[in-house]
Design an enzyme around this catalytic site. Structure first.
Site, short mmCIF file in Angstrom:
data_model
loop_
_atom_site.label_atom_id
_atom_site.label_comp_id
_atom_site.label_asym_id
_atom_site.label_seq_id
_atom_site.Cartn_x
_atom_site.Cartn_y
_atom_site.Cartn_z
N CYS A 72 -13.27 0.54 -28.58
CA CYS A 72 -15.39 1.44 -28.76
C CYS A 72 -15.63 1.66 -27.64
CB CYS A 72 -15.71 0.87 -29.50
SG CYS A 72 -15.38 0.70 -31.23
N GLU A 73 -14.93 2.42 -26.74
CA GLU A 73 -15.61 3.06 -25.81
C GLU A 73 -15.15 4.40 -25.39
OE1 GLU A 73 -17.90 1.13 -23.38
OE2 GLU A 73 -17.07 -0.97 -24.30
N TYR A 80 -0.01 -2.15 -11.63
CA TYR A 80 -1.20 -2.79 -12.63
C TYR A 80 -1.50 -1.45 -13.80
CZ TYR A 80 -1.65 -3.44 -7.57
OH TYR A 80 -1.10 -3.86 -6.16
N TYR A 84 -9.90 3.88 -12.62
CA TYR A 84 -9.99 5.20 -11.38
C TYR A 84 -10.11 5.79 -11.49
CZ TYR A 84 -7.90 0.54 -9.83
OH TYR A 84 -7.78 -0.76 -9.22
N GLY A 138 0.85 -1.02 -0.22
CA GLY A 138 0.16 0.10 0.36
C GLY A 138 1.01 1.28 -0.21
N ARG A 189 -6.11 2.16 -15.72
CA ARG A 189 -6.00 2.50 -14.22
C ARG A 189 -6.55 4.13 -15.04
NH1 ARG A 189 -4.02 3.23 -10.57
NH2 ARG A 189 -3.00 5.06 -11.11
N ARG A 210 2.35 -1.62 -5.41
CA ARG A 210 3.22 -0.32 -6.45
C ARG A 210 4.37 0.73 -5.89
NH1 ARG A 210 -1.41 2.20 -7.86
NH2 ARG A 210 -2.87 1.04 -6.24
N GLU A 260 4.21 -5.77 1.94
CA GLU A 260 4.40 -6.83 0.36
C GLU A 260 3.71 -5.37 -0.10
OE1 GLU A 260 0.45 -8.05 1.61
OE2 GLU A 260 0.95 -9.82 2.61
N PRO A 261 5.02 -4.94 -0.39
CA PRO A 261 4.39 -3.42 -1.42
C PRO A 261 4.64 -3.40 -3.23
CG PRO A 261 7.34 -3.96 -0.61
CD PRO A 261 6.39 -4.60 -0.22
C1 LIG Z 1 -2.97 -5.50 -3.73
C2 LIG Z 1 -2.32 -6.33 -2.16
C3 LIG Z 1 -0.48 -5.12 -1.73
C4 LIG Z 1 -0.08 -4.29 -3.07
O1 LIG Z 1 -0.54 -3.48 -2.63
P1 LIG Z 1 0.17 -2.16 -3.55
O2 LIG Z 1 -0.26 -1.14 -3.00
O3 LIG Z 1 0.61 -2.58 -4.54
O4 LIG Z 1 1.89 -2.47 -2.20
C5 LIG Z 1 0.04 -6.28 -1.15
N1 LIG Z 1 -1.04 -6.90 -0.26
C6 LIG Z 1 -2.26 -7.41 -0.37
C7 LIG Z 1 -3.04 -8.37 0.27
C8 LIG Z 1 -2.87 -7.33 -2.01
O5 LIG Z 1 -4.14 -7.77 -1.98
#
Ligand SMILES: *Cc1c(COP(=O)(O)O)cnc(C)c1O
Length: 406
Positions: A328-329, A357, A303, A226, A299, A263, A260-261
């Protein structure tokens, strides 16, 4: 990036994703170093960019992998990620996926519901093993990000409440086939504020302490992904501050920190290149029509995400234009009100921050082949995914028997 964009386009054509592997190294090192001497594992979120070469590069640096399907687990293994560095997360796992993950002896399966725990227990029992599990708790913290990418509120489908988590840990502890060794949360994506992260860590750390008091020893403290990135002019979180915020909340706990990076690692390690087809004006609205589209980079359409877009080596007076693709959107756009000089056929546009993404969300909508992907490493370009052909796209249809239609 250390290579000439014009040259890349001449060699590989467009639409094209280009990733800067040296930048990936820098991002990884910066985050890993931020945790200093503390036990930690950076488990790259494969869904953000699952190209095998990207995963292999991160595996070589020492990264693990956070996977949300068995397909991603297979990619991670194939790319050389050590099995004891692989985490399998996700809100719905099929029995066959659980079984394979257990057979592969990966580090952890992240559970997102009581029902899922029972399935994992049953399958582990069949295999006569103890499944290492982690439970995803939903700390009910507002991450202050886009509602579509906020995941840590009770109204989101992810994780379980603190109370149910505790019940689940007690159950798992008693089970012969479950080994509750981890705790997990992930409150959202594109986080630009530290306070929600600190708050979530504090809440989850308290749960770890209360579990410890009843003899449940949590070894892996998984803070999810995140970390936000700069797309426009956002002020983002520095890895050192991120790590400090986490460490401040887990004082006294003997845990390995998992992060868990996705992005953070990839967004600004990649660009998307597209060529101009032509310009047109409807009323007083200017459109630049390009060969890349929402099927390549979803994206903006999905979003309303902003990506900085620039013309390559193009001078002249600028005015605002919408950058649109051939799909075609009406929602098919890469950018709105982008300031650009007058564009001509085959001029190149760079769409920035497209490494995460981007390709992974691409599709064949409108029977458009997926873009090619190129890695740039130490000044050299390498093709890491061929451009998809028409034959690639119809293969699974063409192989079916059609005699029933004759
Ligand atoms: C999507 C996701 C991430 C990665 O999120 P980023 O915003 O890309 O860092 C990490 N852990 C879990 C469980 C996710 O679903």
């Amino acid at each position: 990036m250390s290579v000439d964009i014009q040259t890349l386009v001449e060699k590989y054509n467009t639409p094209l994703y280009v990733y800067d592997f040296n930048n990936i190294t820098n991002r990884y090192d910066e985050l890993k170093d931020a945790f200093g001497g503390k036990k930690s594992l950076v488990a790259y979120a494969v869904k953000s960019n699952s190209n095998l070469a990207v995963i292999r590069h991160l595996a070589n640096l020492g990264a693990g992998a956070d996977c949300v399907s068995i397909g991603e687990v297979r990619r991670a293994l194939q790319a050389g990620v050590k099995k004891y560095k692989i985490i399998f997360s996700g809100v719905g796992k099929k029995d066959s996926e659980i079984r394979e993950a257990l057979e592969e002896e990966i580090l952890l399966i992240n559970l997102e519901s009581e029902a899922e725990m029972k399935r994992v227990e049953m399958i582990a029992k069949e295999l006569n093993i103890e499944a290492r599990i982690s439970i995803r708790v939903n700390p009910n913290v507002d991450p202050k990000t886009h509602p579509y990418i906020s995941t840590g509120l009770h109204e989101n489908k992810f994780g379980v409440s603190l109370d149910s988590a505790k019940r689940m840990y007690i159950y798992a502890k008693k089970s012969d086939n479950l080994s509750p060794v981890g705790i997990h949360f992930h409150i959202g994506s594109q986080l630009t504020e530290l306070a929600p992260i600190r708050e979530a860590c504090g809440i989850v750390a308290d749960l770890v302490r209360s579990l410890d008091a009843i003899g449940i020893d949590i070894k892996f403290f998984d803070v999810g992904g995140g970390i936000g990135v700069v797309y426009d002019n956002e002020v983002t979180i520095a890895p050192a501050d991120y790590a400090a915020a986490i460490l401040s909340q887990i004082k006294g706990l003997d845990v390995t920190i998992l992060s868990e990076p996705g992005r953070y690692m990839m967004a600004n390690s990649g660009i998307f290149l597209t060529k101009v087809l032509y310009e047109k004006v409807n009323g007083d609205k200017r459109f630049v029509i390009v060969d890349g589209a929402m099927n390549d980079l979803l994206r903006p359409s999905l979003y309303n995400a902003y990506h900085k877009i620039e013309a390559v080596q193009k001078e002249g007076e600028k005015s605002k234009a919408d950058i649109v693709g051939p799909v075609c959107e009406s929602g098919d756009f890469l950018g709105k009100d982008v300031l650009l000089p007058l564009m001509e056929h085959n001029d190149i546009l760079v769409v920035h921050s497209a490494g995460a993404y981007g390709f992974t969300m691409s599709s064949n909508y409108n029977t458009r082949g997926r873009a090619a992907e190129v890695a740039v490493f130490d000044g050299e370009a390498h093709l890491i995914r061929e451009r998809e052909t028409f034959e690639d796209q119809i293969r699974l249809e063409a192989s079916c028997d059609t005699s029933w239609q004759n």
